[in-house]
Design a protein around this motif. Structure first.
Motif, PDB file in Angstrom:
ATOM      1  N   VAL A  68     -77.183  40.076 -73.682  1.00 18.06           N
ATOM      2  CA  VAL A  68     -76.380  38.969 -74.200  1.00 18.06           C
ATOM      3  C   VAL A  68     -76.845  38.681 -75.614  1.00 18.06           C
ATOM      4  CG1 VAL A  68     -75.778  36.545 -73.929  1.00 18.06           C
ATOM      5  CG2 VAL A  68     -75.998  37.996 -71.923  1.00 18.06           C
ATOM      6  N   ILE A  69     -75.907  38.735 -76.555  1.00 23.18           N
ATOM      7  CA  ILE A  69     -76.199  38.400 -77.944  1.00 23.18           C
ATOM      8  C   ILE A  69     -75.867  36.922 -78.101  1.00 23.18           C
ATOM      9  CG2 ILE A  69     -75.646  38.860 -80.358  1.00 23.18           C
ATOM     10  CD1 ILE A  69     -74.675  41.673 -79.357  1.00 23.18           C
ATOM     11  N   PRO A  70     -76.871  36.084 -78.400  1.00 17.46           N
ATOM     12  CA  PRO A  70     -76.615  34.646 -78.462  1.00 17.46           C
ATOM     13  C   PRO A  70     -75.697  34.278 -79.635  1.00 17.46           C
ATOM     14  CG  PRO A  70     -78.856  35.142 -79.172  1.00 17.46           C
ATOM     15  CD  PRO A  70     -78.255  36.417 -78.689  1.00 17.46           C
ATOM     16  N   ALA A  71     -75.084  33.110 -79.528  1.00 17.72           N
ATOM     17  CA  ALA A  71     -74.247  32.600 -80.609  1.00 17.72           C
ATOM     18  C   ALA A  71     -75.108  32.430 -81.857  1.00 17.72           C
ATOM     19  CB  ALA A  71     -73.634  31.265 -80.204  1.00 17.72           C
ATOM     20  N   HIS A  72     -74.532  32.722 -83.002  1.00 21.03           N
ATOM     21  CA  HIS A  72     -75.278  32.584 -84.256  1.00 21.03           C
ATOM     22  C   HIS A  72     -74.308  32.412 -85.420  1.00 21.03           C
ATOM     23  CE1 HIS A  72     -74.410  36.873 -83.796  1.00 21.03           C
ATOM     24  NE2 HIS A  72     -74.441  36.963 -85.109  1.00 21.03           N
ATOM     25  N   GLU A  96     -69.477  30.285 -87.179  1.00 19.69           N
ATOM     26  CA  GLU A  96     -70.287  30.523 -85.987  1.00 19.69           C
ATOM     27  C   GLU A  96     -69.662  31.638 -85.161  1.00 19.69           C
ATOM     28  OE1 GLU A  96     -71.893  28.319 -81.962  1.00 19.69           O
ATOM     29  OE2 GLU A  96     -71.093  27.109 -83.595  1.00 19.69           O
ATOM     30  N   ARG A  97     -70.474  32.603 -84.811  1.00 20.31           N
ATOM     31  CA  ARG A  97     -70.045  33.668 -83.897  1.00 20.31           C
ATOM     32  C   ARG A  97     -70.428  33.247 -82.494  1.00 20.31           C
ATOM     33  NH1 ARG A  97     -71.089  39.439 -86.537  1.00 20.31           N
ATOM     34  NH2 ARG A  97     -69.271  39.430 -87.875  1.00 20.31           N
ATOM     35  N   SER A  98     -69.524  33.396 -81.586  1.00 17.29           N
ATOM     36  CA  SER A  98     -69.804  32.996 -80.212  1.00 17.29           C
ATOM     37  C   SER A  98     -70.702  34.029 -79.519  1.00 17.29           C
ATOM     38  CB  SER A  98     -68.497  32.843 -79.433  1.00 17.29           C
ATOM     39  OG  SER A  98     -67.792  34.058 -79.441  1.00 17.29           O
ATOM     40  N   GLU A  99     -71.212  33.635 -78.375  1.00 18.37           N
ATOM     41  CA  GLU A  99     -72.061  34.526 -77.583  1.00 18.37           C
ATOM     42  C   GLU A  99     -71.259  35.762 -77.171  1.00 18.37           C
ATOM     43  OE1 GLU A  99     -73.332  33.726 -73.265  1.00 18.37           O
ATOM     44  OE2 GLU A  99     -74.935  32.881 -74.519  1.00 18.37           O
ATOM     45  N   GLN A 100     -71.899  36.940 -77.229  1.00 16.18           N
ATOM     46  CA  GLN A 100     -71.208  38.187 -76.905  1.00 16.18           C
ATOM     47  C   GLN A 100     -72.075  39.046 -75.988  1.00 16.18           C
ATOM     48  OE1 GLN A 100     -69.970  40.325 -80.446  1.00 16.18           O
ATOM     49  NE2 GLN A 100     -70.214  38.478 -81.648  1.00 16.18           N
ATOM     50  N   LYS A 101     -71.422  39.959 -75.306  1.00 22.86           N
ATOM     51  CA  LYS A 101     -72.151  40.954 -74.526  1.00 22.86           C
ATOM     52  C   LYS A 101     -72.324  42.192 -75.389  1.00 22.86           C
ATOM     53  CE  LYS A 101     -70.646  39.560 -69.955  1.00 22.86           C
ATOM     54  NZ  LYS A 101     -69.930  39.957 -68.745  1.00 22.86           N
TER      55      LYS A 101
END
Length: 92
Positions: A70-74, A54-59
């Protein structure tokens, strides 16, 4: 190498028709995908392993407007080469 070339190579080396090789490859890929969807690691001895992380949420930045988004977690699939495979490549 793309999928069509891989199918042709499998068909030639295993003495199969291209249709049979395509069916076999599609079946293997489908089973690998289902296993990863269940959270399992897929390991091919001598080649490597695939796992879902899982990748966490990022700017991020919108290239058209320059605004922050905001790039959501995915989830993403990660590949780690096995010893035999990674030993075949020179680091440049």
């Amino acid at each position: 190498m793309n999928k069509r070339e891989l199918i042709a190579t499998i068909a030639e080396s295993a003495d199969l028709t291209k249709v049979a090789a395509a069916r076999a490859l599609d079946s293997v890929l489908a089973h690998m995908a289902k296993a990863m969807e269940r959270g399992e690691r897929v390991t091919l001895a001598g080649f490597g392993s695939f796992r879902v992380v899982e990748r966490s949420e990022q700017k991020g930045r919108n290239p058209q407007t320059g605004g922050t988004i905001v790039i959501p977690a995915h989830n993403v699939v990660k590949f780690r080469p096995g010893k035999k495979l990674s030993g075949k490549f020179k680091v440049q």
